[in-house]
Design an enzyme around this catalytic site. Structure first.
Site, short mmCIF file in Angstrom:
data_model
loop_
_atom_site.label_atom_id
_atom_site.label_comp_id
_atom_site.label_asym_id
_atom_site.label_seq_id
_atom_site.Cartn_x
_atom_site.Cartn_y
_atom_site.Cartn_z
N SER A 81 0.82 -1.20 0.00
CA SER A 81 0.00 0.00 0.00
C SER A 81 0.86 1.27 0.00
O SER A 81 1.65 1.47 -0.92
CB SER A 81 -0.94 -0.06 1.18
OG SER A 81 -2.10 0.64 0.87
N HIS B 280 -7.82 -5.73 1.18
CA HIS B 280 -6.57 -4.97 1.25
C HIS B 280 -5.66 -5.48 2.36
O HIS B 280 -5.92 -5.26 3.54
CB HIS B 280 -6.95 -3.50 1.51
CG HIS B 280 -5.81 -2.56 1.43
ND1 HIS B 280 -5.14 -2.30 0.27
CD2 HIS B 280 -5.22 -1.79 2.38
CE1 HIS B 280 -4.19 -1.40 0.50
NE2 HIS B 280 -4.22 -1.08 1.78
C1 GCU Z 1 -5.30 4.66 2.57
C2 GCU Z 1 -4.84 5.49 1.38
C3 GCU Z 1 -4.14 4.64 0.33
C4 GCU Z 1 -3.05 3.82 0.98
C5 GCU Z 1 -3.61 3.01 2.12
C6 GCU Z 1 -2.59 2.18 2.91
O1 GCU Z 1 -6.34 3.83 2.18
O2 GCU Z 1 -5.97 6.13 0.85
O3 GCU Z 1 -3.58 5.44 -0.69
O4 GCU Z 1 -2.44 2.99 0.01
O5 GCU Z 1 -4.22 3.88 3.04
O6 GCU Z 1 -1.42 2.55 2.95
O7 GCU Z 1 -3.00 1.19 3.50
#
Ligand code: GCU
Length: 396
Positions: free
Chosen positions: A229, A371
């Site tokens: 992420s 995620h």
């Molecule tokens: C949030 C953010 C993302 C990022 C994520 C993470 O959702 O909006 O851009 O990738 O956090 O790091 O888990």
């Protein structure tokens, strides 16, 4: 009154979040900036022209419009092994906790790297290096730790390294300056294209590579930078700059990572720059709702890794990170790898869930579920790295 205000704030925040398009039929059309045409119009038709003309141009465009610069000068770097256990994981691995001290203008910062190296291999081990934003405690070798599955990776003949991004730049809107920016590179704080948090995290990975180059048990020519992420965004930007990175793994990096910004699906530049301004230079926010005017798109970030390997992982339920937008970016980066005699020929459509596609030096999967970075993802990273390094003969 206060409660009222809180509701308004919450409402504004959630509408902004959920107003993001997640309906494929509502994705508009877009034209990506050209990879193989220099700013002066010259056609880029050789790896030499790519390297000397277009690559530096694109790096600069990312610096000046998205992530800021990443300084590479300092006065001194020193390493100290704080802990060592040659019998970790019931003898399968050597564990080291290494302090990395970096000095500039008489100021010092310390990064603590965690390192597990397989004992049972013939040659120095290739190494997965995680840019970890989930905290140092997640780098433990517990068998339940799917985010950082040390034993699994060690069993496959790879070393596992990681550091906590807090050591270089805390993940916080204002406090991100508290480590390397204030201490080592204060002049960057006020520079419009100075280093920001994502760049700083990649800088930290570079210092761990500096250490790995001194450790004969690992093969520092086979460093695989991994991030999940926000860590994945940093891993790609790090790999784009630091050509010692042999392979970059972006796990669900989404917007401003592997996802095409112009594809109106999932997180937008408007939302990401509002919620996480410290990751980027202020100029990036000017492209909020204005992505079509960006001089780059994220396929160009992936192309900056060429001819080194890039693996993009996504998850089917992670629409926020736009799995398809990440696949399309990888596919759109292919012409640059083609300049290096690779013929990656990724299928037009994203593969079915849980199926890995490998067209060296590129690879991709879209895992089922949400995620996260888990064992399934790591197994695909290892399979891809095995293919890329053809390292199967490295086992005893
Ligand atoms: C949030 C953010 C993302 C990022 C994520 C993470 O959702 O909006 O851009 O990738 O956090 O790091 O888990």
């Amino acid at each position: 009154m206060k409660i009222h205000l809180l509701y308004i704030l919450l409402f504004t925040f959630t509408t902004a979040i959920f107003a993001q398009n997640t309906d494929e039929s509502k994705v508009g059309s877009y034209v990506l900036p050209e990879l193989l045409r220099a700013q002066n119009g010259e056609e880029i038709n050789s790896s030499e022209k790519w390297n000397t003309i277009r690559r530096p141009e694109i790096l600069k465009l990312f610096e000046d419009n998205v992530y800021g610069q990443v300084p590479d000068s300092f006065d001194k770097i020193e390493f100290k092994v704080l802990e060592q256990n040659n019998n970790a994981l019931t003898g399968k691995a050597t564990f080291k906790k290494v302090a990395i001290y970096v000095v500039r203008n008489k100021k010092i910062i310390t990064i603590q790297a965690h390192l597990y190296i397989p004992n049972n291999v013939k040659k120095p081990a290739p190494v997965f290096l995680t840019i970890n934003h989930r905290g140092g405690e997640t780098m433990n070798p517990s068998p339940d730790n799917e985010f950082w599955p040390v034993e699994e990776v060690i069993n496959s003949g790879y070393a596992m390294a990681g550091f906590d991004v807090k050591d270089v730049a805390p993940d916080h809107k204002t406090q991100y300056v508290n480590q390397i920016l204030t201490k080592l590179y204060p002049e960057h704080i006020s520079q419009p294209n100075g280093m920001r948090a994502l760049g700083a995290w990649g800088w930290g990975a570079g210092r761990v590579i500096d250490y790995l180059e001194t450790d004969t048990a690992v093969d520092a020519k086979k460093v695989i930078v991994v991030g999940h992420s926000r860590g994945g965004k940093a891993a790609l930007w790090c790999g784009a700059q630091d050509q010692r990175v042999a392979m970059a793994v972006s796990n669900e990096s989404g917007n401003s990572g592997a996802k095409l910004s112009r594809r109106n699906f999932g997180e937008s530049v408007e939302v990401i720059t509002r919620n996480f301004p410290h990751w980027f230079i202020p100029k990036y926010a000017e492209y909020a709702n204005n992505e079509h005017n960006l001089p780059i798109d994220q396929h160009m970030l992936l192309a900056l890794l060429a001819p080194r390997a890039v693996y993009v992982a996504s998850a089917a339920e992670d629409s926020w990170a736009d799995p398809k937008g990440q696949y399309l970016a990888l596919a759109a980066a292919q012409p640059v790898f083609g300049l290096y005699d690779f013929k990656p020929n990724l299928p037009d459509n994203m593969p079915p869930d849980n199926e890995q596609v490998i067209h060296l030096p590129l690879g991709f999967h879209n895992r089922d579920g949400g995620h996260d970075m888990n064992l399934f993802d790591w197994r695909q990273f290892v399979k891809f790295a095995d293919e890329y390094f053809k390292k199967n003969n490295n086992k005893k």
